[in-house]
Design an enzyme around this catalytic site. Sequence first.
Site, PDB file in Angstrom:
ATOM      1  N   ARG A  37       3.589   1.455   3.091  1.00  0.00           N
ATOM      2  CA  ARG A  37       2.130   1.425   3.224  1.00  0.00           C
ATOM      3  C   ARG A  37       1.496   2.758   2.849  1.00  0.00           C
ATOM      4  O   ARG A  37       0.478   2.793   2.160  1.00  0.00           O
ATOM      5  CB  ARG A  37       1.719   1.036   4.647  1.00  0.00           C
ATOM      6  CG  ARG A  37       2.064  -0.403   4.980  1.00  0.00           C
ATOM      7  CD  ARG A  37       1.777  -0.725   6.423  1.00  0.00           C
ATOM      8  NE  ARG A  37       2.585   0.139   7.274  1.00  0.00           N
ATOM      9  CZ  ARG A  37       2.294   0.465   8.522  1.00  0.00           C
ATOM     10  NH1 ARG A  37       1.198   0.005   9.093  1.00  0.00           N
ATOM     11  NH2 ARG A  37       3.077   1.236   9.219  1.00  0.00           N
TER      12      ARG A  37
ATOM     13  N   ASN B 129       1.470  -4.391   7.248  1.00  0.00           N
ATOM     14  CA  ASN B 129       2.743  -4.999   7.634  1.00  0.00           C
ATOM     15  C   ASN B 129       2.481  -6.338   8.301  1.00  0.00           C
ATOM     16  O   ASN B 129       1.519  -6.488   9.055  1.00  0.00           O
ATOM     17  CB  ASN B 129       3.499  -4.119   8.635  1.00  0.00           C
ATOM     18  CG  ASN B 129       4.217  -2.968   7.982  1.00  0.00           C
ATOM     19  OD1 ASN B 129       4.352  -2.888   6.771  1.00  0.00           O
ATOM     20  ND2 ASN B 129       4.698  -2.045   8.797  1.00  0.00           N
TER      21      ASN B 129
END
EC number: 3.6.1.7
Length: 90
Positions: free
Chosen positions: A20, A38
């Site tokens: 990320r 996520n």
Amino acid sequence: MADVRKHMIFHGRVQGVGFRYTAKYLARSMNLTGWVKNEYDGTVVMEVQGREAMIFELMKGLNRNQFIQIDWIDTEEKETETESSFEVKY
């Protein structure tokens, strides 16, 4: 050149490996907008918007990371949105 928006679901070793944050910093450096998050099933979902060539460069950058292993990506084109940055969602 017109912007496109892609909704992507990444499968593989993509959680807990800096995916990320790597996506966020690469996307911002390429003036792409969108978000990354996520999911509970171990995948990572990303919506990214910008020039197609820059989205391709983002994918190349993610694949260069030694800790990230993308097995496959489910991709869908979406309508573009008005936004100004790329963020990590929790």
